[in-house]
Design an enzyme around this catalytic site. Structure first.
Site, mmCIF file in Angstrom:
data_model
loop_
_atom_site.group_PDB
_atom_site.id
_atom_site.type_symbol
_atom_site.label_atom_id
_atom_site.label_comp_id
_atom_site.label_asym_id
_atom_site.label_seq_id
_atom_site.Cartn_x
_atom_site.Cartn_y
_atom_site.Cartn_z
ATOM 1 N N LYS A 46 0.842 -1.203 0.000
ATOM 2 C CA LYS A 46 0.000 0.000 0.000
ATOM 3 C C LYS A 46 0.871 1.245 0.000
ATOM 4 O O LYS A 46 2.017 1.230 0.474
ATOM 5 C CB LYS A 46 -0.952 0.027 1.188
ATOM 6 N N ASP A 71 -2.845 -2.249 9.803
ATOM 7 C CA ASP A 71 -2.760 -2.192 8.337
ATOM 8 C C ASP A 71 -3.192 -3.504 7.664
ATOM 9 O O ASP A 71 -3.254 -3.579 6.437
ATOM 10 C CB ASP A 71 -1.317 -1.889 7.889
ATOM 11 N N ALA A 125 10.248 -2.992 6.191
ATOM 12 C CA ALA A 125 10.271 -1.783 7.031
ATOM 13 C C ALA A 125 10.354 -0.538 6.151
ATOM 14 O O ALA A 125 11.055 0.423 6.460
ATOM 15 C CB ALA A 125 11.410 -1.820 8.055
HETATM 16 P P1 ATP Z 1 3.946 -0.242 7.980
HETATM 17 O O1 ATP Z 1 3.920 0.527 6.714
HETATM 18 O O2 ATP Z 1 2.731 -1.131 8.207
HETATM 19 O O3 ATP Z 1 4.296 0.560 9.198
HETATM 20 P P2 ATP Z 1 6.469 -1.215 7.107
HETATM 21 O O4 ATP Z 1 6.184 -1.428 5.663
HETATM 22 O O5 ATP Z 1 7.216 0.013 7.485
HETATM 23 O O6 ATP Z 1 5.122 -1.292 7.904
HETATM 24 P P3 ATP Z 1 7.120 -3.980 7.410
HETATM 25 O O7 ATP Z 1 7.837 -4.400 6.179
HETATM 26 O O8 ATP Z 1 5.730 -4.402 7.573
HETATM 27 O O9 ATP Z 1 7.263 -2.417 7.657
HETATM 28 O O10 ATP Z 1 8.020 -4.505 8.610
HETATM 29 C C1 ATP Z 1 8.062 -3.931 9.890
HETATM 30 C C2 ATP Z 1 8.713 -4.950 10.832
HETATM 31 O O11 ATP Z 1 7.807 -6.050 10.962
HETATM 32 C C3 ATP Z 1 9.982 -5.552 10.274
HETATM 33 O O12 ATP Z 1 11.117 -4.833 10.655
HETATM 34 C C4 ATP Z 1 9.974 -6.963 10.840
HETATM 35 O O13 ATP Z 1 10.696 -7.028 12.028
HETATM 36 C C5 ATP Z 1 8.515 -7.263 11.169
HETATM 37 N N1 ATP Z 1 7.865 -8.316 10.339
HETATM 38 C C6 ATP Z 1 7.058 -9.269 10.800
HETATM 39 N N2 ATP Z 1 6.606 -10.050 9.808
HETATM 40 C C7 ATP Z 1 7.138 -9.594 8.676
HETATM 41 C C8 ATP Z 1 7.025 -9.991 7.321
HETATM 42 N N3 ATP Z 1 6.278 -11.028 6.935
HETATM 43 N N4 ATP Z 1 7.678 -9.268 6.404
HETATM 44 C C9 ATP Z 1 8.418 -8.200 6.790
HETATM 45 N N5 ATP Z 1 8.576 -7.800 8.063
HETATM 46 C C10 ATP Z 1 7.937 -8.479 9.009
#
Ligand code: ATP
Length: 315
Positions: free
Chosen positions: A10, A141, A101
């Site tokens: 997203k 999310d 992340a």
């Molecule tokens: P958001 O936009 O929802 O805040 P994000 O895109 O910044 O999230 P994600 O890639 O969802 O971040 O990852 C955040 C943290 O979640 C990672 O650093 C990791 O430790 C943890 N995590 C748990 N499951 C997963 C997964 N399947 N893929 C990636 N990260 C994961």
């Protein structure tokens, strides 16, 4: 038997952040937009007694936790528990394309994909309203990754209303080196508000609402109007923690993007292009600019988590 589910990342075309509530959360006015850049999660029966085993492939695979905290594993466990099933013997594989992340809700996407994949693998036929409730338990999310399209998220983002969209929009995502922690970006947003003297609590900051101009631009499929309405209240905080993102935003804009913003909590930067050719040119220019690790041209909106196919092994 194995089931593969494709799930979108997203971008928040609007992310309005209210003040800090007493429970530690912020009220959000969050317009989620699902893009074709996505992960694929495959669920397959495991050998008896092995529990849940996880594997991950893709350029960011090393950054994905493969323990019980992985949202795909948590989703499988939650679905099994909801149906009163014993701890499943399950193999989950994540083919990861969403930056980790990166502010594109990749972990949440994998959680939603695992719910759908396990529901199909175990032939549970869980009603979609129940899947949405389980998704909201996993994280704010996750429900949107089930729904896809474009939706307005309220509360912590988990109360969703699907929005009408009048066309396809073309996007470019510039992936940064390393991630940003979402809680750290919210804390920085609060700190900047305190520093500016406006205050950071929910009594200081007005409750955010969706921008009617942005909703009209989406409904009309008007890329130029959407570009002008893109807004992310977390962007100053992401730029404060990662000042080099300003160079990435500038590089994409100079290359012809009509709109640019930090995606969610960052550090991925999102660019709106006027058409697919322009998106490809912006992505190429960003790759050459040296201001990002990778750049992907894509489009949206696309549907939420959906089964790509099921395969039966061994007859
Ligand atoms: P958001 O936009 O929802 O805040 P994000 O895109 O910044 O999230 P994600 O890639 O969802 O971040 O990852 C955040 C943290 O979640 C990672 O650093 C990791 O430790 C943890 N995590 C748990 N499951 C997963 C997964 N399947 N893929 C990636 N990260 C994961």
């Amino acid at each position: 038997m194995s089931v593969t589910v494709r799930v979108p990342a997203k971008v928040n075309v609007q992310l309005g952040v209210g003040g800090l509530r007493a429970d530690g959360f912020h009220d959000l006015a969050n317009v989620f937009f699902a893009v074709a850049l996505g992960d694929e999660v495959t669920a397959a029966d495991g050998e008896p007694g092995t529990g849940i085993t996880l594997t991950c492939s893709g350029p960011d695979a090393d950054a994905v936790p493969l323990d019980d905290g992985n949202l795909a594993a948590r989703a499988a466990r939650l679905l099994a528990a909801h149906h009163g099933l014993a701890e499943p013997d399950l193999r989950l594989h994540i083919a990861k394309a969403i930056p980790v992340a990166g502010g594109m809700a990749g972990g949440s996407a994998d959680g939603a994909a695992a719910l759908v994949a396990c529901d199909a693998l175990w032939e549970l036929r869980t009603p979609v309203e129940v899947l949405l409730e389980l998704a909201a338990e996993l994280g704010s999310d996750v429900p949107f990754a089930l729904l896809g399209g474009v939706a307005l998220g309220r509360g912590r983002g988990e109360i969703l209303e699907a929005l009408p969209v009048g066309g396809t929009f073309h996007w470019v995502f510039a992936v940064a080196d390393g991630g940003l922690s979402t809680p750290a970006v919210f804390r920085e947003c609060d700190r900047l508000r305190e520093e500016a003297g406006t205050g950071s609590s929910d009594t200081d900051v007005a409750t955010p609402d969706a921008d009617p101009g942005l909703l009209a631009a989406l409904a009309e499929g008007d890329a130029a109007a959407l570009a002008g309405a893109l807004a992310n209240d977390l962007q100053p905080a992401a730029l404060s923690l990662r000042p080099a993102l300003a160079d990435t935003l500038r590089a994409g804009t100079e290359a012809g993007a009509i709109g640019a913003l930090v995606s969610g909590s960052g550090p991925t930067c999102a660019f709106l292009a006027k058409d697919a050719d322009s998106a490809a040119a912006v992505a190429e220019a960003l790759r050459r600019s040296g201001t990002c690790r990778a750049a992907h041209a894509t489009y949206g909106p696309v549907p939420g988590a959906e089964v790509l196919g099921a395969e039966v092994f061994g007859g």
